[in-house]
Design an enzyme around this catalytic site. Structure first.
Site, PDB file in Angstrom:
ATOM      1  N   HIS A 124      -3.348  -3.663   3.249  1.00 33.64           N
ATOM      2  CA  HIS A 124      -4.610  -2.971   3.544  1.00 33.64           C
ATOM      3  C   HIS A 124      -4.612  -2.442   4.977  1.00 33.64           C
ATOM      4  O   HIS A 124      -4.895  -1.258   5.219  1.00 33.64           O
ATOM      5  CB  HIS A 124      -5.772  -3.943   3.327  1.00 33.64           C
ATOM      6  CG  HIS A 124      -7.112  -3.416   3.721  1.00 33.64           C
ATOM      7  ND1 HIS A 124      -8.054  -3.000   2.796  1.00 33.64           N
ATOM      8  CD2 HIS A 124      -7.696  -3.236   4.937  1.00 33.64           C
ATOM      9  CE1 HIS A 124      -9.138  -2.584   3.435  1.00 33.64           C
ATOM     10  NE2 HIS A 124      -8.950  -2.725   4.734  1.00 33.64           N
ATOM     11  N   GLU A 125      -4.295  -3.322   5.916  1.00 33.85           N
ATOM     12  CA  GLU A 125      -4.320  -2.917   7.325  1.00 33.85           C
ATOM     13  C   GLU A 125      -3.218  -1.906   7.650  1.00 33.85           C
ATOM     14  O   GLU A 125      -3.379  -1.080   8.552  1.00 33.85           O
ATOM     15  CB  GLU A 125      -4.187  -4.146   8.231  1.00 33.85           C
ATOM     16  CG  GLU A 125      -5.309  -5.166   8.080  1.00 33.85           C
ATOM     17  CD  GLU A 125      -6.693  -4.569   8.312  1.00 33.85           C
ATOM     18  OE1 GLU A 125      -6.799  -3.592   9.076  1.00 33.85           O
ATOM     19  OE2 GLU A 125      -7.655  -5.076   7.716  1.00 33.85           O
TER      20      GLU A 125
ATOM     21  N   HIS B 150      -4.652   1.560   7.256  1.00 30.44           N
ATOM     22  CA  HIS B 150      -5.411   1.983   8.438  1.00 30.44           C
ATOM     23  C   HIS B 150      -4.469   2.369   9.575  1.00 30.44           C
ATOM     24  O   HIS B 150      -4.653   3.393  10.240  1.00 30.44           O
ATOM     25  CB  HIS B 150      -6.324   0.849   8.913  1.00 30.44           C
ATOM     26  CG  HIS B 150      -7.474   0.559   8.002  1.00 30.44           C
ATOM     27  ND1 HIS B 150      -8.303   1.539   7.500  1.00 30.44           N
ATOM     28  CD2 HIS B 150      -7.947  -0.626   7.515  1.00 30.44           C
ATOM     29  CE1 HIS B 150      -9.234   0.974   6.744  1.00 30.44           C
ATOM     30  NE2 HIS B 150      -9.037  -0.332   6.734  1.00 30.44           N
TER      31      HIS B 150
END
Length: 427
Positions: A21-22, A25
């Site tokens: 997920h990170e 980003h």
């Protein structure tokens, strides 16, 4: 030992999902020239880290999430027109503290690399990249399972026949109490292995359609079954009984009842089936996320000894425990255990996607909503030929973001306690 191994494997699967997920980003931020100073999996004290370029990569002590740290999340403070100081109220002090923390790492050479300076559509992509990575991972896992291994699909062939009529919430469904009414299927002579061909004069080839017909019918009904190569007509008298709502294990309704269960057949899905199945998963997950506030009384009751439903919310502890339970179960084959663990991991990623899309700060969806509002506000100003209002100051929403964070933390602690004292079980 298998329980421990399953917990460890699933726990690291969850950590990978957080890191994945990170990473979304991080990649999007760097693509648009935003300086990222930290990429961390976990919270609290740093266990390990290494700096490469502008970014420190690391793992922290508390594995309940992760984050990246971008410079310039909030725009500079506007001039105070009414002479109020930054400390004139607790909320204003909170806003300015958040703004100051965001600006601490900005150096003169990094002035042009701040997050707020990027156009709204770029900021939206940066914030969407994390949840979308979870969605991509979930779709990938589900697709591999559905097309490569298959999914168990109910058929119109009878697997078992209930001996008596019991409500769905009966404490012991394996024992018929004295005086219980015989189930309509047992009374009519249904047997395991019977393939239902017709119900009430209509042919059926799928269990889903047959189930709906059964639940919507009461009274005497002719049912044609194939048994040993011959067609036999049985005459059950359907009655109304309390059953779980379709797609739920905690909500009930009174419907027509026959008293049999179908066999399950492993069927590989085509692209159309995969799309339909994943679409159903997304819709159901969104529904469960919306229902989270309604589950608080059930969680509290579960902590004090009440029943814990299988679709009850679970945290990282509860999810890891489910992984251990799956791997150690002797009720399913080894292949099915592995597939179920991957299904659970895909479900977690789907939940992370839906949850983070909620338009609330500090979630990713809250930042997306702020960027969208800024785009609308600037577009309107341009349309009516007014001065550009500038970037939307999300720092002003920090008091609300802190309040929402406290609610999230309280809910997470509630789920954690429930996972420890009364965990969800699958078998």
């Amino acid at each position: 030992m298998l329980v421990v191994i399953g917990i460890v494997i699933f726990f690291f699967g969850l950590l990978f999902s957080i890191a994945w997920h990170e990473l979304g980003h991080l990649a999007a931020a760097k693509l648009f020239g935003v300086k990222v100073t930290q990429y961390m999996v976990g919270f609290g004290r740093t266990l390990w880290s290494r700096k490469k370029g502008d970014t420190e990569y690391g793992i922290k002590l508390i594995p309940f999430g992760g984050y990246i740290r971008m410079i310039g999340m909030f725009p500079p403070k506007e001039d105070e027109k009414h002479g109020r100081s930054a400390s004139s109220s607790p909320f204003r002090a909170m806003i300015e503290d958040a703004r100051q923390m965001s600006a601490e790492e900005i150096t003169p050479e990094d002035e042009h690399r701040q997050f707020y300076q990027r156009s709204p559509w770029k900021r939206i992509i940066v914030m969407l990249a994390g949840p979308v990575m979870n969605l991509v991972l979930a779709i990938g896992i589900f697709t591999a399972i559905l097309m490569g291994h298959g999914t168990y699909t109910p058929t119109t062939t009878v697997a078992s026949v209930s001996e008596c009529v019991l409500p769905a919430n009966a404490p012991n469904k394996d024992v018929c109490p004295p005086g219980a009414k015989p189930a309509p299927a047992a009374e009519a002579g249904f047997q395991p292995g019977d393939r239902i061909v017709e119900f009430n004069g209509k042919p059926y080839t799928t269990w889903e359609d047959l189930q709906l017909a059964i639940r919507g019918t009461t009274g005497p009904v002719p049912v044609v079954v194939e048994r040993g190569g011959q067609l036999i007509t049985l005459h059950p008298v359907l009655m109304r009984n309390q059953m779980p709502k379709l797609g739920s294990t905690s909500e009930y309704e009174t419907v027509g009842f026959l008293g049999l269960s179908p066999t399950q057949e492993l069927v590989k899905q085509d692209i159309g089936g995969v799309v339909d199945t994943i679409g159903g998963f997304v819709s159901l997950t969104a529904q469960k996320v919306i229902e989270l506030p309604q589950r608080v009384p059930d969680l509290v009751a579960a902590i004090f000894g009440g029943e814990r439903a299988q679709d009850s919310p679970v945290g990282i502890v509860g999810a890891s425990r489910l992984g251990g339970e799956v791997l150690s179960s002797d009720q399913i084959t080894v292949d099915d255990r592995i597939m179920l663990m991957f299904n659970l991991l895909a479900g977690v990623n789907l939940s992370l996607f839906v949850f983070n899309m909620l338009p609330l700060l500090p979630l990713d969806g809250g930042h997306v909503a702020g960027a969208l509002w800024e785009s609308v506000r600037r577009g309107f100003a341009k349309l009516v030929r007014r001065p550009d209002p500038g970037p939307f100051d999300t720092a002003r929403l920090m008091p609300l973001a802190y309040a929402i964070s406290m609610v999230f933390i309280a809910y997470s602690l509630l789920v954690l306690v429930a996972d420890v004292v009364n965990p969800v079980t699958l078998f």
